[in-house]
Write a protein that holds these residues in place. Sequence first.
Motif, PDB file in Angstrom:
ATOM      1  N   SER A  32     -23.098  11.101  38.142  1.00 56.96           N
ATOM      2  CA  SER A  32     -23.826  10.393  37.081  1.00 56.96           C
ATOM      3  C   SER A  32     -24.439  11.348  36.057  1.00 56.96           C
ATOM      4  O   SER A  32     -24.903  10.910  34.998  1.00 56.96           O
ATOM      5  CB  SER A  32     -24.939   9.524  37.688  1.00 56.96           C
ATOM      6  OG  SER A  32     -26.032  10.321  38.128  1.00 56.96           O
ATOM      7  N   ASP A  34     -24.942  13.609  33.031  1.00 61.17           N
ATOM      8  CA  ASP A  34     -24.298  13.742  31.721  1.00 61.17           C
ATOM      9  C   ASP A  34     -24.153  15.233  31.419  1.00 61.17           C
ATOM     10  O   ASP A  34     -25.091  15.884  30.951  1.00 61.17           O
ATOM     11  CB  ASP A  34     -25.143  13.049  30.648  1.00 61.17           C
ATOM     12  CG  ASP A  34     -24.423  12.944  29.304  1.00 61.17           C
ATOM     13  OD1 ASP A  34     -23.636  13.864  28.990  1.00 61.17           O
ATOM     14  OD2 ASP A  34     -24.641  11.963  28.583  1.00 61.17           O
ATOM     15  N   GLU A  36     -22.438  16.868  29.198  1.00 65.66           N
ATOM     16  CA  GLU A  36     -22.498  17.268  27.794  1.00 65.66           C
ATOM     17  C   GLU A  36     -23.948  17.400  27.328  1.00 65.66           C
ATOM     18  O   GLU A  36     -24.315  18.372  26.653  1.00 65.66           O
ATOM     19  CB  GLU A  36     -21.747  16.255  26.926  1.00 65.66           C
ATOM     20  CG  GLU A  36     -20.243  16.261  27.144  1.00 65.66           C
ATOM     21  CD  GLU A  36     -19.524  15.325  26.191  1.00 65.66           C
ATOM     22  OE1 GLU A  36     -20.189  14.757  25.295  1.00 65.66           O
ATOM     23  OE2 GLU A  36     -18.298  15.162  26.341  1.00 65.66           O
ATOM     24  N   SER A  37     -24.766  16.429  27.682  1.00 64.57           N
ATOM     25  CA  SER A  37     -26.187  16.504  27.321  1.00 64.57           C
ATOM     26  C   SER A  37     -26.853  17.683  28.015  1.00 64.57           C
ATOM     27  O   SER A  37     -27.685  18.382  27.423  1.00 64.57           O
ATOM     28  CB  SER A  37     -26.902  15.194  27.693  1.00 64.57           C
ATOM     29  OG  SER A  37     -26.455  14.126  26.895  1.00 64.57           O
ATOM     30  N   ASP A  55     -30.579  13.542  24.622  1.00 70.10           N
ATOM     31  CA  ASP A  55     -30.144  14.570  25.568  1.00 70.10           C
ATOM     32  C   ASP A  55     -31.183  14.761  26.670  1.00 70.10           C
ATOM     33  O   ASP A  55     -30.846  14.851  27.859  1.00 70.10           O
ATOM     34  CB  ASP A  55     -29.910  15.892  24.845  1.00 70.10           C
ATOM     35  CG  ASP A  55     -28.591  15.923  24.094  1.00 70.10           C
ATOM     36  OD1 ASP A  55     -27.682  15.149  24.458  1.00 70.10           O
ATOM     37  OD2 ASP A  55     -28.462  16.715  23.150  1.00 70.10           O
ATOM     38  N   PHE A  58     -31.156  11.585  28.893  1.00 67.77           N
ATOM     39  CA  PHE A  58     -29.921  11.451  29.661  1.00 67.77           C
ATOM     40  C   PHE A  58     -29.836  12.475  30.785  1.00 67.77           C
ATOM     41  O   PHE A  58     -29.182  12.234  31.798  1.00 67.77           O
ATOM     42  CB  PHE A  58     -28.706  11.595  28.743  1.00 67.77           C
ATOM     43  CG  PHE A  58     -28.451  10.379  27.886  1.00 67.77           C
ATOM     44  CD1 PHE A  58     -29.189   9.222  28.051  1.00 67.77           C
ATOM     45  CD2 PHE A  58     -27.478  10.408  26.908  1.00 67.77           C
ATOM     46  CE1 PHE A  58     -28.968   8.101  27.264  1.00 67.77           C
ATOM     47  CE2 PHE A  58     -27.242   9.295  26.111  1.00 67.77           C
ATOM     48  CZ  PHE A  58     -27.993   8.138  26.285  1.00 67.77           C
ATOM     49  N   ASN A  64     -27.675   7.054  32.224  1.00 70.94           N
ATOM     50  CA  ASN A  64     -27.353   7.530  30.890  1.00 70.94           C
ATOM     51  C   ASN A  64     -26.080   6.852  30.400  1.00 70.94           C
ATOM     52  O   ASN A  64     -25.456   6.068  31.125  1.00 70.94           O
ATOM     53  CB  ASN A  64     -27.204   9.054  30.883  1.00 70.94           C
ATOM     54  CG  ASN A  64     -26.253   9.541  31.963  1.00 70.94           C
ATOM     55  OD1 ASN A  64     -25.068   9.260  31.928  1.00 70.94           O
ATOM     56  ND2 ASN A  64     -26.790  10.271  32.945  1.00 70.94           N
ATOM     57  N   ALA A  65     -25.688   7.156  29.171  1.00 69.85           N
ATOM     58  CA  ALA A  65     -24.566   6.462  28.553  1.00 69.85           C
ATOM     59  C   ALA A  65     -23.262   6.648  29.315  1.00 69.85           C
ATOM     60  O   ALA A  65     -22.415   5.747  29.350  1.00 69.85           O
ATOM     61  CB  ALA A  65     -24.394   6.943  27.105  1.00 69.85           C
ATOM     62  N   ARG A  66     -23.080   7.798  29.936  1.00 66.93           N
ATOM     63  CA  ARG A  66     -21.827   8.091  30.630  1.00 66.93           C
ATOM     64  C   ARG A  66     -21.894   7.812  32.128  1.00 66.93           C
ATOM     65  O   ARG A  66     -20.896   7.417  32.731  1.00 66.93           O
ATOM     66  CB  ARG A  66     -21.442   9.563  30.417  1.00 66.93           C
ATOM     67  CG  ARG A  66     -21.161   9.931  28.966  1.00 66.93           C
ATOM     68  CD  ARG A  66     -20.878  11.431  28.834  1.00 66.93           C
ATOM     69  NE  ARG A  66     -20.621  11.803  27.456  1.00 66.93           N
ATOM     70  CZ  ARG A  66     -19.434  11.747  26.876  1.00 66.93           C
ATOM     71  NH1 ARG A  66     -18.393  11.353  27.575  1.00 66.93           N
ATOM     72  NH2 ARG A  66     -19.283  12.105  25.612  1.00 66.93           N
ATOM     73  N   GLY A  67     -23.060   8.035  32.729  1.00 62.02           N
ATOM     74  CA  GLY A  67     -23.109   8.026  34.180  1.00 62.02           C
ATOM     75  C   GLY A  67     -23.703   6.805  34.836  1.00 62.02           C
ATOM     76  O   GLY A  67     -23.794   6.760  36.067  1.00 62.02           O
ATOM     77  N   TRP A  68     -24.084   5.783  34.055  1.00 62.92           N
ATOM     78  CA  TRP A  68     -24.769   4.645  34.672  1.00 62.92           C
ATOM     79  C   TRP A  68     -23.936   3.916  35.746  1.00 62.92           C
ATOM     80  O   TRP A  68     -24.512   3.448  36.740  1.00 62.92           O
ATOM     81  CB  TRP A  68     -25.256   3.664  33.602  1.00 62.92           C
ATOM     82  CG  TRP A  68     -24.174   2.980  32.807  1.00 62.92           C
ATOM     83  CD1 TRP A  68     -23.661   3.373  31.620  1.00 62.92           C
ATOM     84  CD2 TRP A  68     -23.489   1.775  33.171  1.00 62.92           C
ATOM     85  NE1 TRP A  68     -22.684   2.502  31.198  1.00 62.92           N
ATOM     86  CE2 TRP A  68     -22.563   1.502  32.136  1.00 62.92           C
ATOM     87  CE3 TRP A  68     -23.559   0.905  34.256  1.00 62.92           C
ATOM     88  CZ2 TRP A  68     -21.713   0.401  32.167  1.00 62.92           C
ATOM     89  CZ3 TRP A  68     -22.718  -0.203  34.284  1.00 62.92           C
ATOM     90  CH2 TRP A  68     -21.817  -0.446  33.252  1.00 62.92           C
ATOM     91  N   ASN A 230     -16.987  22.648  34.301  1.00 57.25           N
ATOM     92  CA  ASN A 230     -17.772  21.510  34.762  1.00 57.25           C
ATOM     93  C   ASN A 230     -17.816  21.382  36.277  1.00 57.25           C
ATOM     94  O   ASN A 230     -18.793  20.900  36.839  1.00 57.25           O
ATOM     95  CB  ASN A 230     -17.211  20.212  34.172  1.00 57.25           C
ATOM     96  CG  ASN A 230     -17.466  20.106  32.676  1.00 57.25           C
ATOM     97  OD1 ASN A 230     -18.373  20.750  32.160  1.00 57.25           O
ATOM     98  ND2 ASN A 230     -16.665  19.303  32.002  1.00 57.25           N
TER      99      ASN A 230
END
Length: 272
Positions: A32, A34, A36-37, A55, A58, A64-68, A230
């Motif tokens: 979850s 993020d 990038e942030s 950022d 998140f 967050n926008a990607r990991g919710w 990553n």
Amino acid sequence: MRYIGGALRYMFKNFIFIFVFALLPSYFLAMSVDLESLARLVRGFFTDGEFFFYDLFFVLSPFNARGWPFAIVCGVCTLVCMPMLLGLIEKHMRLGIRTFKGVLGRFDCNFLATLVITCVLFACYEVWAVITAGLLYAESLLLAGIASSIVVLITLIGLVAVLCYGASYMLLWLPCRLLTGCGYMEALRYSNQLAVKKRGSLFLSVFLPVAIGLVLDLLVVGLSSLGNLNIPVVLTVELLVLLLFLYYASLMFVAYFDLTGEERLDLAHKPA
């Protein structure tokens, strides 16, 4: 350091029995994140001191926008695994029996209390994450460069300490609810009556592992971002979350048994 040592000894001594309960929650929580942030935040610390609210939030919040979606699965896994883990630790410390027999039965007994208290703690954490992200962003607007990075980092550590101090008041809430059968508010009052005896020790036992984990996380992200890697970040976060998950589950009962004076039958006693 007494409670830190006790929790770590219990965790590593019984690691083979308890780590399975943390595998899924730690994996999905790590997923979850993020990245990038997180990478932008770390670059801001080491370069221009420029940060953005989204950022900061998140990185602090799993929703967050990607990991919710992963955060939701993590929550479900935690509510399934945590009651069984706590049941195993409780039975081991109280009776000296370390087996998986009866663990599913402890799920029925522990689920509701774990659900209620976990939801309360998570709600408090999310409020803290919003306030923290807002304060750090405001500081970054007032300052620039290295001054911004230093002030933001110091403020972040201070706010993490505040969070951990508040958490130390609730550390024994779940064990008190499970082992005494008291109502939620009565169990919370009782946990504070116990914790007031060792408030400083409990605070350090909550804060120091989080602070160490935060520093390690920032270092790994900083190093891996140089090569845009990553996988090491995800693996590091997962390992840290797994260890902290098991550590705090152990710490709750180590501190509870110590402060109530109840005998721990999991400890080997040498004959007189």
